[in-house]
Design a protein around this motif. Sequence first.
Motif, PDB file in Angstrom:
ATOM      1  N   GLY A  12      32.981  36.662  38.102  1.00 36.96           N
ATOM      2  CA  GLY A  12      31.722  36.808  38.821  1.00 36.96           C
ATOM      3  C   GLY A  12      31.265  35.589  39.585  1.00 36.96           C
ATOM      4  O   GLY A  12      30.097  35.472  39.924  1.00 36.96           O
ATOM      5  N   HIS A  13      32.171  34.681  39.896  1.00 37.88           N
ATOM      6  CA  HIS A  13      31.818  33.492  40.669  1.00 37.88           C
ATOM      7  C   HIS A  13      31.963  33.801  42.160  1.00 37.88           C
ATOM      8  O   HIS A  13      33.091  33.846  42.670  1.00 37.88           O
ATOM      9  CB  HIS A  13      32.700  32.308  40.286  1.00 37.88           C
ATOM     10  CG  HIS A  13      32.673  31.995  38.826  1.00 37.88           C
ATOM     11  ND1 HIS A  13      31.559  31.482  38.208  1.00 37.88           N
ATOM     12  CD2 HIS A  13      33.618  32.144  37.862  1.00 37.88           C
ATOM     13  CE1 HIS A  13      31.819  31.319  36.921  1.00 37.88           C
ATOM     14  NE2 HIS A  13      33.053  31.718  36.684  1.00 37.88           N
ATOM     15  N   PRO A  14      30.869  34.017  42.888  1.00 42.08           N
ATOM     16  CA  PRO A  14      30.961  34.413  44.295  1.00 42.08           C
ATOM     17  C   PRO A  14      31.780  33.466  45.168  1.00 42.08           C
ATOM     18  O   PRO A  14      32.488  33.915  46.067  1.00 42.08           O
ATOM     19  CB  PRO A  14      29.500  34.469  44.752  1.00 42.08           C
ATOM     20  CG  PRO A  14      28.726  34.724  43.509  1.00 42.08           C
ATOM     21  CD  PRO A  14      29.479  33.987  42.427  1.00 42.08           C
ATOM     22  N   ALA A  15      31.716  32.170  44.926  1.00 41.14           N
ATOM     23  CA  ALA A  15      32.448  31.212  45.758  1.00 41.14           C
ATOM     24  C   ALA A  15      33.961  31.411  45.657  1.00 41.14           C
ATOM     25  O   ALA A  15      34.698  31.067  46.589  1.00 41.14           O
ATOM     26  CB  ALA A  15      32.081  29.784  45.373  1.00 41.14           C
ATOM     27  N   ALA A  16      34.424  31.978  44.565  1.00 42.42           N
ATOM     28  CA  ALA A  16      35.868  32.189  44.398  1.00 42.42           C
ATOM     29  C   ALA A  16      36.411  33.152  45.447  1.00 42.42           C
ATOM     30  O   ALA A  16      37.554  33.020  45.884  1.00 42.42           O
ATOM     31  CB  ALA A  16      36.165  32.708  42.991  1.00 42.42           C
ATOM     32  N   PHE A  17      35.601  34.109  45.881  1.00 40.06           N
ATOM     33  CA  PHE A  17      36.068  35.058  46.888  1.00 40.06           C
ATOM     34  C   PHE A  17      36.308  34.346  48.221  1.00 40.06           C
ATOM     35  O   PHE A  17      37.269  34.620  48.915  1.00 40.06           O
ATOM     36  CB  PHE A  17      35.072  36.209  47.058  1.00 40.06           C
ATOM     37  CG  PHE A  17      34.965  37.061  45.830  1.00 40.06           C
ATOM     38  CD1 PHE A  17      35.900  38.051  45.577  1.00 40.06           C
ATOM     39  CD2 PHE A  17      33.936  36.870  44.919  1.00 40.06           C
ATOM     40  CE1 PHE A  17      35.814  38.848  44.445  1.00 40.06           C
ATOM     41  CE2 PHE A  17      33.836  37.653  43.789  1.00 40.06           C
ATOM     42  CZ  PHE A  17      34.778  38.646  43.540  1.00 40.06           C
ATOM     43  N   ARG A  18      35.435  33.419  48.564  1.00 40.73           N
ATOM     44  CA  ARG A  18      35.605  32.661  49.812  1.00 40.73           C
ATOM     45  C   ARG A  18      36.799  31.723  49.723  1.00 40.73           C
ATOM     46  O   ARG A  18      37.390  31.381  50.744  1.00 40.73           O
ATOM     47  CB  ARG A  18      34.338  31.884  50.140  1.00 40.73           C
ATOM     48  CG  ARG A  18      33.162  32.807  50.358  1.00 40.73           C
ATOM     49  CD  ARG A  18      32.501  32.541  51.656  1.00 40.73           C
ATOM     50  NE  ARG A  18      31.360  33.436  51.809  1.00 40.73           N
ATOM     51  CZ  ARG A  18      31.174  34.185  52.874  1.00 40.73           C
ATOM     52  NH1 ARG A  18      32.019  34.133  53.865  1.00 40.73           N
ATOM     53  NH2 ARG A  18      30.130  34.964  52.954  1.00 40.73           N
TER      54      ARG A  18
END
Length: 163
Positions: A54-60
Amino acid sequence: MRTTDKQPRTSPLVPDAVAREIARHDWSSIDCGCGRPAGHLDHLADTLWDAAEGHPAAFRALEGHAFHTGVLRPPAPAVSGVLMAVWAAGPPRQLTREALLWALLSLLGAEDDGSSHEAGLYGQCAAHIRAELPGLREAAARCPGSVSAAYADGILRLLDLTA
């Protein structure tokens, strides 16, 4: 299965189906989009774990590896499979869902690499994403005008499935 000396990563935040999808790929055998040696892709698997937690920055952080400068790279189909497993698990946080939808839209908005292998990278990515169309349609309809709805609508439009 990853072929590294380190122990497989586990997390109570990552559903078993997502963990299996991550473990199913031999990340070190896939050429990375960043141009670094293939063994570096275990980092990509770790990034996908962070995304699944659930770490949003990981998607970027997938940019430059699964897609780069508007072109899909060899890890894109495997990454798409993992992202769709995360989507199917239903990330609870809004920011995580938005980041996940952004990553899917970025993958579908990138050009194929031009290979004739199977369906090409784009076709393989699209096949993974199509598997979860009901959830994507629901996201597009749930909150009209929201970031999630815009991303989901963009995904459906790129797949020509907005009807």
